[in-house]
Design a protein around this motif. Structure first.
Motif, PDB file in Angstrom:
ATOM      1  N   ALA A  64     -50.450  34.199  40.307  1.00 24.38           N
ATOM      2  CA  ALA A  64     -51.435  34.364  39.223  1.00 24.38           C
ATOM      3  C   ALA A  64     -51.525  33.106  38.364  1.00 24.38           C
ATOM      4  O   ALA A  64     -52.615  32.703  37.956  1.00 24.38           O
ATOM      5  CB  ALA A  64     -51.077  35.577  38.365  1.00 24.38           C
ATOM      6  N   PHE A  65     -50.397  32.460  38.103  1.00 25.37           N
ATOM      7  CA  PHE A  65     -50.385  31.273  37.249  1.00 25.37           C
ATOM      8  C   PHE A  65     -51.135  30.117  37.896  1.00 25.37           C
ATOM      9  O   PHE A  65     -51.939  29.450  37.252  1.00 25.37           O
ATOM     10  CB  PHE A  65     -48.943  30.861  36.936  1.00 25.37           C
ATOM     11  CG  PHE A  65     -48.835  29.787  35.899  1.00 25.37           C
ATOM     12  CD1 PHE A  65     -48.781  30.107  34.553  1.00 25.37           C
ATOM     13  CD2 PHE A  65     -48.781  28.448  36.261  1.00 25.37           C
ATOM     14  CE1 PHE A  65     -48.680  29.118  33.587  1.00 25.37           C
ATOM     15  CE2 PHE A  65     -48.692  27.451  35.310  1.00 25.37           C
ATOM     16  CZ  PHE A  65     -48.636  27.784  33.963  1.00 25.37           C
ATOM     17  N   VAL A  66     -50.881  29.859  39.170  1.00 22.11           N
ATOM     18  CA  VAL A  66     -51.496  28.694  39.812  1.00 22.11           C
ATOM     19  C   VAL A  66     -52.987  28.894  40.077  1.00 22.11           C
ATOM     20  O   VAL A  66     -53.695  27.918  40.312  1.00 22.11           O
ATOM     21  CB  VAL A  66     -50.768  28.256  41.102  1.00 22.11           C
ATOM     22  CG1 VAL A  66     -49.343  27.812  40.793  1.00 22.11           C
ATOM     23  CG2 VAL A  66     -50.791  29.324  42.166  1.00 22.11           C
ATOM     24  N   GLU A  67     -53.471  30.133  40.006  1.00 15.27           N
ATOM     25  CA  GLU A  67     -54.914  30.355  40.110  1.00 15.27           C
ATOM     26  C   GLU A  67     -55.665  29.596  39.020  1.00 15.27           C
ATOM     27  O   GLU A  67     -56.805  29.197  39.209  1.00 15.27           O
ATOM     28  CB  GLU A  67     -55.242  31.844  40.014  1.00 15.27           C
ATOM     29  CG  GLU A  67     -54.935  32.605  41.280  1.00 15.27           C
ATOM     30  CD  GLU A  67     -55.217  34.088  41.145  1.00 15.27           C
ATOM     31  OE1 GLU A  67     -55.690  34.542  40.072  1.00 15.27           O
ATOM     32  OE2 GLU A  67     -54.956  34.811  42.126  1.00 15.27           O
ATOM     33  N   ASN A  68     -55.019  29.391  37.880  1.00 18.34           N
ATOM     34  CA  ASN A  68     -55.622  28.659  36.767  1.00 18.34           C
ATOM     35  C   ASN A  68     -55.394  27.154  36.859  1.00 18.34           C
ATOM     36  O   ASN A  68     -55.747  26.425  35.934  1.00 18.34           O
ATOM     37  CB  ASN A  68     -55.060  29.183  35.434  1.00 18.34           C
ATOM     38  CG  ASN A  68     -55.429  30.625  35.206  1.00 18.34           C
ATOM     39  OD1 ASN A  68     -56.557  31.038  35.454  1.00 18.34           O
ATOM     40  ND2 ASN A  68     -54.473  31.408  34.756  1.00 18.34           N
TER      41      ASN A  68
END
Length: 140
Positions: free
Chosen positions: A83-87
């Motif tokens: 979820a974090f690296v999606e941003n």
């Protein structure tokens, strides 16, 4: 932090949760972390072959906090990073490696964020990272 929503999925996460709830001391957790495997998101290479890293120099995900301090982003598993690296486009891959190896490869001490954005995570200030780097035994 609400620890009830975080279900540990590996031994590092169990130890982290124990450190956060106080059933394991911070010092004991840091000793465990030194040999534990962490996931470090790294920048994808242009024209890469899926699953194959050609470069010998991985570019880790490093952000700046509100004070301008550089912070290396690490996770307790690849799943926790999704979820974090999606941003952060371009950081779809990563390395699973020992925390001590990460410290050895850091040029200058920076902050470290373990599991940023998750209920079970914490930040290490650059001074603490420098102390950890200095405590590493010489490589054989």
């Amino acid at each position: 932090m609400n620890q009830d929503t975080f279900e540990p999925k590996n031994e590092l996460e169990k130890q982290l949760q124990c450190a956060l709830d106080g059933s394991v001391s911070g010092d004991d957790f840091m000793r465990y972390l030194m040999d534990a495997q962490v996931f470090m998101p790294v920048e994808d290479e242009a024209n890469q072959i899926k699953g194959f890293q050609r470069s010998t120099r991985a570019q880790p995900l490093v952000l700046e906090d509100e004070t301008g301090t550089r912070v290396l982003v690490l996770f307790t598993s690849p799943e926790r990073a999704k979820a974090f690296v999606e941003n952060h486009p371009g950081y779809g891959g990563g390395l699973l490696t020992e925390f001590a190896w990460v410290l050895r490869k850091m040029g200058a001490p920076a902050g470290i964020a373990l599991n940023p954005g998750l209920d079970a995570g914490f930040d290490l200030e650059p001074e603490m990272v420098a102390d950890l780097m200095a405590s590493l035994p010489p490589e054989a």
